[in-house]
Design an enzyme around this catalytic site. Structure first.
Site, PDB file in Angstrom:
ATOM      1  N   GLU A  78      -8.675   4.291  -5.119  1.00  0.00           N
ATOM      2  CA  GLU A  78      -7.495   5.103  -5.441  1.00  0.00           C
ATOM      3  C   GLU A  78      -7.182   5.046  -6.936  1.00  0.00           C
ATOM      4  O   GLU A  78      -6.746   6.035  -7.530  1.00  0.00           O
ATOM      5  CB  GLU A  78      -6.290   4.651  -4.612  1.00  0.00           C
ATOM      6  CG  GLU A  78      -6.411   4.968  -3.125  1.00  0.00           C
ATOM      7  CD  GLU A  78      -7.359   4.040  -2.383  1.00  0.00           C
ATOM      8  OE1 GLU A  78      -7.679   2.954  -2.927  1.00  0.00           O
ATOM      9  OE2 GLU A  78      -7.792   4.389  -1.266  1.00  0.00           O
ATOM     10  N   HIS A 147      -0.785   2.249   7.800  1.00  0.00           N
ATOM     11  CA  HIS A 147      -0.921   3.705   7.953  1.00  0.00           C
ATOM     12  C   HIS A 147       0.408   4.351   8.314  1.00  0.00           C
ATOM     13  O   HIS A 147       0.446   5.391   8.950  1.00  0.00           O
ATOM     14  CB  HIS A 147      -1.954   4.051   9.032  1.00  0.00           C
ATOM     15  CG  HIS A 147      -3.298   3.443   8.832  1.00  0.00           C
ATOM     16  ND1 HIS A 147      -3.572   2.147   9.161  1.00  0.00           N
ATOM     17  CD2 HIS A 147      -4.432   3.944   8.307  1.00  0.00           C
ATOM     18  CE1 HIS A 147      -4.828   1.870   8.865  1.00  0.00           C
ATOM     19  NE2 HIS A 147      -5.380   2.937   8.339  1.00  0.00           N
TER      20      HIS A 147
END
Lengths: 355, 422
Positions: A78, A147
């Protein structure tokens, strides 16, 4: 106000082509499709977004249509995804990068906070980062603590960033187009539980698809929902609910189930935000409940509460209520005990109506 | 004090111990520079630009050098530059050194809050600036001022106004001194965060390739910051997308007080990191202007020919303090630079020009004095616009500008509050 009135009441909602019924995923894809076609400087990339089309299928078909140099897969990194996006922005592109889950953005913190957010400022406009970072956020899908997070407050705290969260297909497309066209870096948070339907927190009831919702009527072409503009999602007289994302529908359910005539303000843009819409509503109803899915302490609700205190203190009839996720990591099996559902929002509405 | 736990090693087993690298030299005793592993000038082969990255393993361990100790230019990496070009390189290095010396004094006089000199490293930015083309974009660290000073189109007065944070500061007082931004000169806005620019350079290069442009990027990082994730990230992305980028690692041996071995340079090379990532890599004498130019040119040609990235480790020595806030006598031998095997880049290029009959000590002294006078004149002019010490700083209300493209309501309100004194 009905949903269709809310839709047609939006000044920017003039469709330039036909209208289709879309899920939020289809609306987001349509926004990317429109922008890839309109602007050769738009590129789309991230983990699994290329050939496969993203784990939530938002970019499905775009690589086949626009080629691998416009839509491509990125390494699982990321910091690198955001770092190259900043470099591409400095070159003059408009990168739209996907962080697969908002929970995964932390390795990119330095590139977001110290770089993208401050490039214009530190270089006095010599370089800018017109980067859009899409991030699926929020719970409700049994995603566990990695998540399910709603990290919006970590972004609203950073000067130079714009933080946006749509709650329906119409706003999702219009806000994503506005974000891509914006010359500031935008954190675009997508409540993943809303991807396929307007989930109101009743997890034990049958799934309601977008096809039955007026805000699923989405213009096929280009339009924008302006940044820094809130939507009066439901007009009411008794109490103002300030919320965004999945909690808009949860709040709507709570209002309907309690019979309390709540005015629901969907912030849409969290920061910079539409303060006038908030102040106008709270001064009208004189009561306020702030609802978000993220953890409570130093959450964005704290900022909203402070703003109301600064701007509406003498109009308030009752203490401001906050309904949020608990200050714990997002648990897996106990998801529905964590998730601030309509019952909790309803209890807060009743407390706000006391006195 | 807590009691040290005694070894729990069973009989017959050596207890484990933690290895913490240490430099051989510390205050009071000399550095053993044999750890550097140099190669003789002219000894390292120059492969074609389409060499397989995997075949650059030897180049990543050896040291590309052109200038011999006697001033001759030797071997396949000799770029055969015209003497006039060499004199321009020499002048640019002298300019950088004179600029640094002046600004160090200005910091002591509190005209600027902070300064970072590049003493001993002037050849690297200068040589690469000469090898790049207009439109290429450098993503520098805070010690590549030579990239700017090698150019004639960037005014020293303007750079000094940035350092003095005065009313002509192009960064409007927002940035620490030396954190320049010159898009028009291919010089990306400097970040104080270390390593962030390395992956951004790769992104810029990817953008150039996406747009079928011909411009390339050049990323810069120090030995210390190669330990950051952004360095390794940049190698991955540069390799994956075959980005047209030069990845420069300036190994000046020291990260503030931390020896390069703490960044992972012990018993290996930083160039070796590139080979492991599938990137063609060179280890080059950074104090050898000819080698710097030649290696930069080789890497730029690779990038421009769609052959992908090149990592170059520049072996040099940070001759001065890390910054004006640092005192290197606390952690390394005072005479370390004098014993550094790769010498002084200015003296070496001067010796070469003299050896080929294109220069003299008298001309060198005259040029140095002329440049020093130019730097002094620039400083005099810059000071007419103010310095940090005399309070002629940019308008405080300007701090609210450029946070966003257009000022949001909350910043308009905060600016009004500042101006009203409420």
């Amino acid at each position: 106000m009905t949903m269709s009135e809310a839709l047609t009441g939006d000044a920017a909602a003039v469709p330039s082509a036909g209208t289709s019924t879309m899920t939020m995923i289809q609306a987001l894809r349509s926004a990317l499709d429109v922008m890839l076609a309109r602007d050769p400087d738009v590129v789309v990339f991230g983990e699994d977004v290329g050939y496969f089309g993203g784990v939530f299928r938002v970019t499905d078909g775009l690589q086949a249509k626009y080629g691998t140099s416009r839509v491509f897969d990125a390494p699982i990194n990321e910091g690198g995804i955001v770092g190259v996006a900043v470099g591409m922005g400095a070159y003059g592109l408009r990168p739209v990068a996907e962080i697969q889950f908002a929970d995964y953005f932390y390795p990119a913190s330095d590139q977001i906070v110290s770089e993208a957010a401050r490039l214009r400022y530190r270089s006095v406009g010599d370089f800018t980062a017109p980067v859009t970072l899409r991030m699926p956020c929020g719970g409700g899908i049994y995603g566990g603590q990695t998540h399910s997070q709603s990290p919006e407050a970590l972004f609203t705290h950073v000067c130079g960033l714009r933080t946006v969260m749509p709650c329906n297909p119409y706003d999702a497309k219009g806000l994503l187009i506005a974000s891509i066209e914006c010359n500031d870096p935008v954190i675009f948070l997508e409540p993943k539980r809303l991807y396929n339907g307007p989930f109101d927190g009743h997890h034990d009831r049958p799934v309601v698809p977008w096809s039955q919702h007026p805000l699923a009527a989405v213009p096929d072409g280009h339009y924008v929902v302006p940044l820094e503009s809130a939507r009066v999602f439901r007009e009411g007289r008794d109490v103002t609910i300030l919320t965004y994302g999945t909690m808009v529908f949860v709040s709507e359910a709570a209002a309907s189930e309690t019979g309390i005539d709540a005015e629901i303000i969907d912030l849409r843009s969290l920061w910079p935000l539409d303060l006038d819409a908030i102040v106008r509503s709270v001064k009208k109803t004189r009561r306020c409940v702030v609802v978000h899915e993220a953890t409570r302490t130093s959450g964005f609700g704290a900022e909203l509460t402070a703003l109301i205190q600064e701007h509406c203190f003498y109009h308030l009839e009752a203490p401001i209520e906050r309904v949020t996720g608990w200050d714990t990591p997002y648990p897996h099996a106990q998801e529905w005990d964590y998730f601030p559902g309509p019952a909790r929002v309803g209890r807060a509405l009743r407390r706000a109506m006391e006195d | 004090m807590t009691e040290q736990r005694r070894s729990a090693a069973p009989a017959g087993r050596e207890p484990l111990h933690l290895h913490v690298p240490e430099p051989s030299g510390r205050p009071g005793h000399h550095t053993d520079f044999s750890y550097l592993q140099t190669s003789p000038a002219g000894a390292v082969p120059r492969p074609p630009i389409d060499v397989s990255p995997a075949d650059t393993g030897d180049l990543a361990r050896a040291l590309v050098r052109v200038l011999a100790d006697d001033g001759r230019a030797l071997g396949p990496w000799n770029p055969q530059l015209e003497p006039g070009r060499l004199r321009q390189g020499l002048a640019a290095m002298l300019k950088t050194r004179a600029f640094d010396a002046r600004m160090l004094v200005a910091q002591r006089q509190k005209k600027t809050s902070f300064y970072m000199q590049s003493l001993g490293e002037e050849a690297i930015g200068t040589g690469q600036a000469f090898a790049l083309e207009p439109g290429d974009m450098c993503f520098p660290t805070y010690r590549q001022q030579s990239l700017l000073l090698a150019r004639d189109d960037i005014s020293m007065v303007e750079m000094m106004c940035q350092l003095f944070s005065n009313q002509r500061d192009p960064m409007k007082g927002r940035q620490l001194p030396v954190m320049y931004s010159y898009k028009r000169a291919g010089f990306f806005t400097i970040s104080g965060n270390l390593a962030t620019q390395f992956i951004q350079a790769v992104g810029w290069a990817m953008a150039s390739a996406i747009k079928r442009d011909t411009r390339i990027a050049s990323g810069w990082i120090g030995d210390g910051a190669t330990a950051e994730a952004d360095f390794h990230t940049a190698l991955t992305f540069a390799h994956v997308y075959r980005a047209p980028v030069i990845l420069n690692v300036v190994n000046n041996q020291w990260a503030i007080s931390t020896f390069q071995a703490i960044a992972g340079g012990e018993a290996t090379t930083f160039a070796g990191r590139g080979v492991g990532s599938g990137i063609a890599s060179l280890r080059v004498d950074g104090n050898d202007f000819l080698a710097v130019y030649a290696a930069s040119h080789w890497a730029a040609e690779r990038a421009r020919s769609n052959l992908g990235p090149t990592l170059i480790e520049w072996v040099t020595y940070r001759a001065g303090a890390h910054s004006t806030s640092d005192d290197p006598s606390k952690y390394r031998p005072k005479d370390d630079w004098a014993n550094f095997p790769l010498g002084d880049p200015i003296a070496r290029l001067e010796a070469h020009l003299i050896a080929i009959g294109e220069w003299s000590e008298a001309r060198h002294d005259a040029l140095r004095k002329e440049i020093e006078a130019q730097v002094a004149a620039a400083q005099k002019e810059a000071e007419t616009f103010g310095t940090l010490v005399d309070g002629h700083i940019p308008d405080p209300a300007s701090m609210f500008e450029d946070v966003y493209e257009t000022m949001p309501a909350h910043l308009v309100a905060q600016r009004a509050q500042l101006l009203s004194g409420r």
